[in-house]
Write a protein that holds these residues in place. Structure first.
Motif, PDB file in Angstrom:
ATOM      1  N   GLY A   1       0.813  -1.220   0.000  1.00 19.58           N
ATOM      2  CA  GLY A   1       0.000   0.000   0.000  1.00 19.58           C
ATOM      3  C   GLY A   1       0.840   1.259   0.000  1.00 19.58           C
ATOM      4  O   GLY A   1       2.073   1.212  -0.113  1.00 19.58           O
TER       5      GLY A   1
ATOM      6  N   ASP B   1       5.021  -0.150   3.821  1.00 19.36           N
ATOM      7  CA  ASP B   1       5.603  -0.849   4.982  1.00 19.36           C
ATOM      8  C   ASP B   1       6.062  -2.244   4.589  1.00 19.36           C
ATOM      9  O   ASP B   1       6.935  -2.820   5.223  1.00 19.36           O
TER      10      ASP B   1
ATOM     11  N   ASP C   1       2.136  -7.491   1.382  1.00 23.85           N
ATOM     12  CA  ASP C   1       1.150  -8.369   1.997  1.00 23.85           C
ATOM     13  C   ASP C   1       0.796  -9.470   1.011  1.00 23.85           C
ATOM     14  O   ASP C   1       0.554  -9.202  -0.163  1.00 23.85           O
TER      15      ASP C   1
ATOM     16  N   ILE D   1      -8.211   1.816   6.835  1.00 26.27           N
ATOM     17  CA  ILE D   1      -7.281   2.896   7.172  1.00 26.27           C
ATOM     18  C   ILE D   1      -5.860   2.417   6.927  1.00 26.27           C
ATOM     19  O   ILE D   1      -5.235   1.787   7.772  1.00 26.27           O
ATOM     20  N   GLY D   2      -5.384   2.651   5.707  1.00 30.37           N
ATOM     21  CA  GLY D   2      -3.993   2.373   5.362  1.00 30.37           C
ATOM     22  C   GLY D   2      -3.251   3.697   5.374  1.00 30.37           C
ATOM     23  O   GLY D   2      -3.525   4.550   6.219  1.00 30.37           O
ATOM     24  N   GLY D   3      -2.327   3.892   4.437  1.00 33.60           N
ATOM     25  CA  GLY D   3      -1.674   5.186   4.316  1.00 33.60           C
ATOM     26  C   GLY D   3      -2.730   6.265   4.075  1.00 33.60           C
ATOM     27  O   GLY D   3      -2.709   7.342   4.655  1.00 33.60           O
TER      28      GLY D   3
ATOM     29  N   PHE E   1       6.259   4.403  12.581  1.00 32.76           N
ATOM     30  CA  PHE E   1       4.849   4.674  12.887  1.00 32.76           C
ATOM     31  C   PHE E   1       4.649   4.767  14.391  1.00 32.76           C
ATOM     32  O   PHE E   1       5.530   4.400  15.169  1.00 32.76           O
TER      33      PHE E   1
ATOM     34  N   ARG F   1       3.280   3.304  17.145  1.00 38.37           N
ATOM     35  CA  ARG F   1       2.696   2.057  17.622  1.00 38.37           C
ATOM     36  C   ARG F   1       1.732   2.289  18.795  1.00 38.37           C
ATOM     37  O   ARG F   1       2.082   2.930  19.775  1.00 38.37           O
TER      38      ARG F   1
ATOM     39  N   GLY G   1      -7.216  -2.421   7.871  1.00 32.99           N
ATOM     40  CA  GLY G   1      -6.010  -1.634   7.628  1.00 32.99           C
ATOM     41  C   GLY G   1      -5.239  -1.419   8.923  1.00 32.99           C
ATOM     42  O   GLY G   1      -5.786  -1.564  10.022  1.00 32.99           O
TER      43      GLY G   1
HETATM   44  N1  LIG Z   1      -0.294  -1.184  16.416  1.00 30.30           N
HETATM   45  C1  LIG Z   1      -0.416  -0.108  15.628  1.00 30.30           C
HETATM   46  N2  LIG Z   1      -0.625   1.115  16.174  1.00 30.30           N
HETATM   47  C2  LIG Z   1      -0.738   2.218  15.408  1.00 30.30           C
HETATM   48  N3  LIG Z   1      -0.638   2.199  14.071  1.00 30.30           N
HETATM   49  C3  LIG Z   1      -0.431   1.016  13.458  1.00 30.30           C
HETATM   50  C4  LIG Z   1      -0.319  -0.203  14.197  1.00 30.30           C
HETATM   51  N4  LIG Z   1      -0.100  -1.195  13.303  1.00 30.30           N
HETATM   52  C5  LIG Z   1      -0.098  -0.636  12.076  1.00 30.30           C
HETATM   53  N5  LIG Z   1      -0.283   0.706  12.156  1.00 30.30           N
HETATM   54  C6  LIG Z   1      -0.311   1.668  11.041  1.00 30.30           C
HETATM   55  O1  LIG Z   1      -0.717   1.026   9.860  1.00 30.30           O
HETATM   56  C7  LIG Z   1       0.182   1.351   8.786  1.00 30.30           C
HETATM   57  C8  LIG Z   1       0.186   0.242   7.779  1.00 30.30           C
HETATM   58  O2  LIG Z   1      -1.133   0.037   7.382  1.00 30.30           O
HETATM   59  P1  LIG Z   1      -1.500  -0.705   6.028  1.00 30.30           P
HETATM   60  O3  LIG Z   1      -2.909  -1.124   6.149  1.00 30.30           O
HETATM   61  O4  LIG Z   1      -0.449  -1.730   5.716  1.00 30.30           O
HETATM   62  O5  LIG Z   1      -1.383   0.503   5.012  1.00 30.30           O
HETATM   63  P2  LIG Z   1      -1.037   0.472   3.451  1.00 30.30           P
HETATM   64  O6  LIG Z   1      -2.175  -0.252   2.810  1.00 30.30           O
HETATM   65  O7  LIG Z   1      -0.963   1.925   3.093  1.00 30.30           O
HETATM   66  O8  LIG Z   1       0.281  -0.245   3.347  1.00 30.30           O
HETATM   67  C9  LIG Z   1       1.503   1.589   9.465  1.00 30.30           C
HETATM   68  O9  LIG Z   1       2.319   2.423   8.677  1.00 30.30           O
HETATM   69  C10 LIG Z   1       1.048   2.273  10.774  1.00 30.30           C
HETATM   70  O10 LIG Z   1       0.875   3.640  10.583  1.00 30.30           O
END
Ligand SMILES: Nc1ncnc2c1ncn2[C@@H]1O[C@H](COP(=O)(O)OP(=O)(O)O)[C@@H](O)[C@H]1O
Ligand SMILES: [Mg+2]
Length: 405
Positions: free
Chosen positions: A24, A28, A31, A191-193, A235, A237, A329
């Protein structure tokens, strides 16, 4: 995992094993979802059998950010990166097969979204002439097909854009198949990026589905964490930093002025809207107002939740009631976002996608397995209402492999 006699995707309804691969906008990592699929819409059946996420090496991630943030790059770098990511996607697929104890020979099809390095959904002037919209996902599918021996479908977005759509969002087709309900209006929120939602009214047909990007998901908070930790953290956490801070209402008001938020759907966004320049603006405000880093992170986290709630109130709830939100996400794991959503939407039940059988991280990769399966069968899988396309389109490009070698 049930044994298949033949790896071909049959029209006879026999289930096929399909891999879905996605990285995404958070970049990160890759997947990988293994999905067993049979039938055809509206009664297509798809079951997630397994899921794995393979992080990108740090240096690869840094290059992706630089390229995707429109910072200096070269055609050489983009070309090389395309092939390198093809190798990394193939590695991730093969690693997943080993981990899942399924031979790649038994996989009928692989759907790869690729890594977005540029996305402009709305046509804009280019070279002073025609208005052009375009999108670029890289991770060369010919390399994936060659290394894995699996027929690979990639590059899903351009067909929708050629038909006048924004090429995004594409997951709503799968949301509709998974979550439509005859009695309850539902919203799938990822909720991704970037954060996006799919609104599926009770008893909806595909033409009733509304879907769009609401704005930033984790993208802004991730960038702030990288900035304040000088690259050590990527990120926040469990919202550890945000929870030490307080809301800066003046900053929130300022950020909410961004014209994207009041734009009517169909609409999609990416790093072009909420990448480096947006973050620089936020940091400049912080500098001028002597704000504490944790307050900036708190406010950026609240921005995500507030813009989701706001989008629901503006564009969804006036048309049809919503009983349930199914959230997925990485941002679904951010407790501050979850708390803010719950507070902003007191009358709506919010549940994790995992409680309906799809872990929060796996949904989008799962979706690209389903989209690949649809393409293989020559069926369109965009929702014109969601993307703005003039008509349904068959998505993606197929790389065949000679099964004999
Ligand atoms: N435990 C967590 N606490 C807070 N944010 C998290 C946690 N785990 C994942 N994230 C957030 O989720 C993002 C990744 O989400 P993802 O669904 O893979 O997005 P994308 O589809 O854009 O790759 C990380 O960059 C981070 O910001
Ligand atoms: Mg990701």
């Amino acid at each position: 995992v049930k044994r298949l006699h033949s790896p071909s995707v049959s029209a006879s309804g026999r289930p096929a094993l399909v891999l879905g691969l996605l990285s995404g906008t958070s970049a990160d990592g890759i997947d990988v979802a293994l999905v067993r699929i049979s039938g055809r819409p509206p009664s297509l059946s798809a079951k997630l059998l397994n899921f794995l996420s393979v992080p990108y090496p740090q240096r690869v991630r840094r290059v992706i950010f630089r390229v995707a943030n429109l910072e200096s790059t070269s055609t050489e770098e983009i070309s090389q990166l395309n092939f390198l990511l093809g190798e990394l996607f193939a590695d991730a697929a093969l690693k997943a097969c080993r981990r899942f104890r399924v031979s790649p020979r038994r996989i009928a099809l692989l759907g790869s979204h690729g890594q977005t390095i540029f996305h402009q959904g709305f046509p804009g002037p280019f070279l002073g002439g025609r208005r052009i919209a375009s999108t670029l996902q890289i991770g060369e599918p010919a390399v994936i097909a060659e290394r894995t021996g699996i027929t690979t479908i990639a590059d899903f977005r351009p067909a929708d854009m050629a038909a006048g759509g924004q090429g995004a969002p594409l997951v709503p087709f799968v949301d509709y198949l998974l979550y439509r309900d005859s009695r309850r209006g539902r919203v799938a929120l990822n909720i991704g990026g970037i954060a996006n939602l799919t609104a599926i009214p009770a008893g909806a047909t595909p033409a009733d589905v509304l879907a769009f990007d609401t704005g930033p998901g984790n993208m802004v908070v991730d960038a702030l964490l990288r900035h304040f930790s000088e690259g050590r953290r990527s990120f926040d956490r469990d919202a550890r930093m945000a929870r030490q801070g307080l809301l800066l209402p003046a900053l929130l008001q300022e950020l909410l002025k961004d014209s994207y938020f009041c734009k009517r759907p169909p609409k999609s966004c990416g790093r072009e809207q909420f990448g480096e320049p947006f973050v620089r603006k936020l940091l400049a405000w912080g500098h001028e107002n002597k704000a504490r880093p944790e307050d900036l992170v708190h406010t950026a986290t609240v921005l995500t939740a507030v813009t989701v709630v706001d989008a629901l109130h503006r564009f969804v709830l006036p048309r049809s009631p919503v009983k349930q939100i199914i959230i997925s996400g990485g941002g679904a794991r951010n407790p501050l976002i979850a708390a803010q959503l719950a507070a902003g939407l007191p009358d709506i039940e919010i549940i994790p996608s995992a409680s309906l059988g799809l872990p929060e991280d796996a949904k989008e990769a799962f979706a690209f397995a389903v989209l690949a399966y649809e393409t293989w069968h020559g069926r369109p899988a965009n929702l014109p209402r969601a993307t703005g396309a003039r008509h349904p389109a068959i998505l993606g490009k197929v790389v065949h492999v000679a099964r004999a070698h």
